[in-house]
Design a protein around this motif. Structure first.
Motif, PDB file in Angstrom:
ATOM      1  N   GLU A  99      12.591  14.022  13.718  1.00 35.38           N
ATOM      2  CA  GLU A  99      14.032  13.834  13.518  1.00 35.38           C
ATOM      3  C   GLU A  99      14.529  12.932  14.653  1.00 35.38           C
ATOM      4  OE1 GLU A  99      18.146  16.386  13.763  1.00 35.38           O
ATOM      5  OE2 GLU A  99      16.336  17.421  13.073  1.00 35.38           O
ATOM      6  N   ILE A 100      14.594  11.624  14.379  1.00 33.79           N
ATOM      7  CA  ILE A 100      14.872  10.658  15.434  1.00 33.79           C
ATOM      8  C   ILE A 100      16.309  10.788  15.940  1.00 33.79           C
ATOM      9  CG2 ILE A 100      15.027   8.202  16.024  1.00 33.79           C
ATOM     10  CD1 ILE A 100      12.188   9.215  15.711  1.00 33.79           C
ATOM     11  N   GLN A 101      16.426  11.078  17.229  1.00 36.34           N
ATOM     12  CA  GLN A 101      17.728  11.163  17.882  1.00 36.34           C
ATOM     13  C   GLN A 101      17.893  10.095  18.964  1.00 36.34           C
ATOM     14  OE1 GLN A 101      18.270  15.192  19.296  1.00 36.34           O
ATOM     15  NE2 GLN A 101      17.628  16.084  17.347  1.00 36.34           N
ATOM     16  N   PHE A 102      16.789   9.517  19.431  1.00 36.66           N
ATOM     17  CA  PHE A 102      16.890   8.429  20.399  1.00 36.66           C
ATOM     18  C   PHE A 102      15.752   7.432  20.192  1.00 36.66           C
ATOM     19  CE2 PHE A 102      14.038  11.321  22.666  1.00 36.66           C
ATOM     20  CZ  PHE A 102      13.102  10.464  23.231  1.00 36.66           C
ATOM     21  N   ILE A 103      16.041   6.191  20.558  1.00 32.64           N
ATOM     22  CA  ILE A 103      15.051   5.115  20.510  1.00 32.64           C
ATOM     23  C   ILE A 103      15.037   4.439  21.864  1.00 32.64           C
ATOM     24  CG2 ILE A 103      14.309   2.983  19.377  1.00 32.64           C
ATOM     25  CD1 ILE A 103      16.124   3.818  16.995  1.00 32.64           C
ATOM     26  N   ASN A 104      13.905   4.524  22.557  1.00 36.01           N
ATOM     27  CA  ASN A 104      13.727   3.824  23.826  1.00 36.01           C
ATOM     28  C   ASN A 104      12.985   2.524  23.523  1.00 36.01           C
ATOM     29  OD1 ASN A 104      12.944   2.857  26.339  1.00 36.01           O
ATOM     30  ND2 ASN A 104      12.690   4.900  27.202  1.00 36.01           N
ATOM     31  N   PHE A 105      13.715   1.411  23.639  1.00 35.63           N
ATOM     32  CA  PHE A 105      13.137   0.106  23.322  1.00 35.63           C
ATOM     33  C   PHE A 105      12.259  -0.442  24.443  1.00 35.63           C
ATOM     34  CE2 PHE A 105      16.981   0.449  20.784  1.00 35.63           C
ATOM     35  CZ  PHE A 105      16.595  -0.034  19.547  1.00 35.63           C
ATOM     36  N   GLY A 106      12.123   0.314  25.526  1.00 34.93           N
ATOM     37  CA  GLY A 106      11.310  -0.143  26.643  1.00 34.93           C
ATOM     38  C   GLY A 106      12.010  -1.236  27.422  1.00 34.93           C
ATOM     39  N   GLY A 107      11.212  -1.991  28.177  1.00 38.05           N
ATOM     40  CA  GLY A 107      11.762  -3.062  29.000  1.00 38.05           C
ATOM     41  C   GLY A 107      11.516  -4.416  28.370  1.00 38.05           C
ATOM     42  N   GLY A 108      11.114  -5.346  29.214  1.00 37.68           N
ATOM     43  CA  GLY A 108      10.838  -6.687  28.731  1.00 37.68           C
ATOM     44  C   GLY A 108      11.865  -7.705  29.154  1.00 37.68           C
ATOM     45  N   ILE A 109      13.067  -7.249  29.551  1.00 38.59           N
ATOM     46  CA  ILE A 109      14.129  -8.180  29.935  1.00 38.59           C
ATOM     47  C   ILE A 109      13.723  -8.907  31.212  1.00 38.59           C
ATOM     48  CG2 ILE A 109      16.556  -8.400  30.542  1.00 38.59           C
ATOM     49  CD1 ILE A 109      17.066  -5.814  29.005  1.00 38.59           C
ATOM     50  N   GLY A 110      13.595 -10.220  31.121  1.00 45.48           N
ATOM     51  CA  GLY A 110      13.098 -10.995  32.254  1.00 45.48           C
ATOM     52  C   GLY A 110      14.191 -11.464  33.194  1.00 45.48           C
ATOM     53  N   THR A 111      13.774 -11.871  34.389  1.00 47.38           N
ATOM     54  CA  THR A 111      14.683 -12.463  35.361  1.00 47.38           C
ATOM     55  C   THR A 111      14.103 -13.801  35.806  1.00 47.38           C
ATOM     56  OG1 THR A 111      15.927 -12.019  37.387  1.00 47.38           O
ATOM     57  CG2 THR A 111      13.613 -11.410  37.392  1.00 47.38           C
ATOM     58  N   VAL A 112      14.953 -14.710  36.207  1.00 50.08           N
ATOM     59  CA  VAL A 112      14.514 -16.051  36.591  1.00 50.08           C
ATOM     60  C   VAL A 112      13.988 -16.036  38.019  1.00 50.08           C
ATOM     61  CG1 VAL A 112      15.266 -18.413  37.043  1.00 50.08           C
ATOM     62  CG2 VAL A 112      16.057 -17.220  34.988  1.00 50.08           C
ATOM     63  N   TYR A 113      12.743 -16.444  38.196  1.00 51.06           N
ATOM     64  CA  TYR A 113      12.166 -16.591  39.526  1.00 51.06           C
ATOM     65  C   TYR A 113      12.298 -18.027  40.032  1.00 51.06           C
ATOM     66  CZ  TYR A 113      10.024 -11.941  39.546  1.00 51.06           C
ATOM     67  OH  TYR A 113       9.821 -10.588  39.557  1.00 51.06           O
ATOM     68  N   ASP A 114      12.228 -18.988  39.137  1.00 52.66           N
ATOM     69  CA  ASP A 114      12.307 -20.396  39.513  1.00 52.66           C
ATOM     70  C   ASP A 114      13.294 -21.092  38.584  1.00 52.66           C
ATOM     71  OD1 ASP A 114      12.010 -23.053  40.131  1.00 52.66           O
ATOM     72  OD2 ASP A 114       9.829 -23.063  40.042  1.00 52.66           O
ATOM     73  N   ALA A 115      14.516 -21.333  39.084  1.00 53.31           N
ATOM     74  CA  ALA A 115      15.582 -21.887  38.260  1.00 53.31           C
ATOM     75  C   ALA A 115      15.295 -23.319  37.824  1.00 53.31           C
ATOM     76  CB  ALA A 115      16.907 -21.834  39.013  1.00 53.31           C
TER      77      ALA A 115
END
Length: 289
Positions: A99-115
């Motif tokens: 009975e799904i009450q939550f979904i953890n999509f994990g991480g993956g969101i990146g950040t810029v190291y070299d603009a």
């Protein structure tokens, strides 16, 4: 994280006469690049989940967790991934014992190291993708959404500081010896190690140990001009204790402070702090008024 864990949890709950709501990590039948599932040490294969009886007397599966990759700067890729995770939750919600009450999509969101080389993540696209899923969720599962922000929030907020304790010249090469090198901030040392063995900085990241050859900037506080080419090394009893080679910096003297950027994530906690019985690095939180 495994079927054996489910069985152990059920036995524990039975012994305690308790009933537990749990989440399961899934190794899904998709990837960030729309490919099929690959073997993984993490989670339970989606195919096996749908072939297994998930009805336990003392457990109920109320959520899922998926995490496939880190350091993603492609908003379209992340949006497709979130959509696939939600569809997986919808399919699992039809199984007995779930009975799904939550979904953890994990991480993956990146950040810029070299603009100069990396485009920032298009947050407006991520927002649009999640708004669409929220609308679908509002008349569907009505589950709680969880996103793991990871280094996206803290990476640029941290700087690593270490004191120059010696300088020397050997066969024409200048070395700046710092108090703590790889035993204070491991990631730059891993970059140099990879370059030493491959001849160049690899294009593919090895997260969380390495992102790119330009993942950090180096500064000597209060110094400008009179540039020189140096290797920055530490005090450990290994030739691998190097965090930068052939780096152009203003001339540094004993007692100066070296600063290294992008140390807010995978810094002190990732480093071999006890190696060679050296003084341990310290972490400080500075709050601007």
């Amino acid at each position: 994280d495994s079927f054996s864990e489910l069985e152990r949890l059920n036995r524990y709950a039975e012994n305690q006469n308790e009933y537990i709501n749990i989440g399961v990590r899934v190794n899904p039948n998709f990837s960030m690049n729309r490919e099929f599932a690959t073997s993984s040490q993490f989670g339970m294969d989606e195919e096996q989940i749908f072939e297994t009886d998930l009805c336990f007397l003392h457990l109920k599966i109320t959520g899922i967790h998926v995490h496939l990759r880190s350091q993603i700067l492609d908003a379209d890729m992340l949006g497709r991934y979130y959509h696939n995770c939600y569809r997986l939750a919808e399919r699992m919600n039809k199984l007995s014992g779930v009975e799904i009450q939550f979904i953890n999509f994990g991480g993956g969101i990146g950040t810029v190291y070299d603009a100069t080389k990396e485009p920032p993540l298009a947050l407006e696209k991520i927002s649009y993708a999640l708004k669409r899923l929220r609308a679908r969720n509002g008349c569907g599962l009505r589950a709680k959404f969880i996103l793991e922000t990871g280094r996206f929030v803290v990476c640029h907020a941290g700087t690593y500081y270490t004191r120059i304790v010696d300088r020397k010249i050997s066969c024409g090469k200048t070395y700046l010896i710092v108090q703590n090198a790889m035993n204070g901030f491991l990631r730059p040392a891993i970059a140099e190690l990879l370059k030493e063995n491959t001849g160049t900085f690899p294009l593919k990241g090895q997260e969380p140990l390495y992102t790119s050859g330009s993942q950090c900037e180096f500064f000597i506080l209060g110094r400008k001009g009179n540039d020189e080419t140096v290797d920055i090394v530490g005090n450990l009893c290994t030739a691998l204790d190097v965090i930068a080679k052939d780096l152009m910096l203003p001339r540094g003297e004993i007692g100066d402070i070296l600063a290294v950027s992008n140390a807010g994530s995978y810094g002190c906690s990732l480093s071999p702090l006890l190696f060679s019985s050296q003084m341990r690095s310290k972490e400080f939180l500075w709050k601007e008024n």
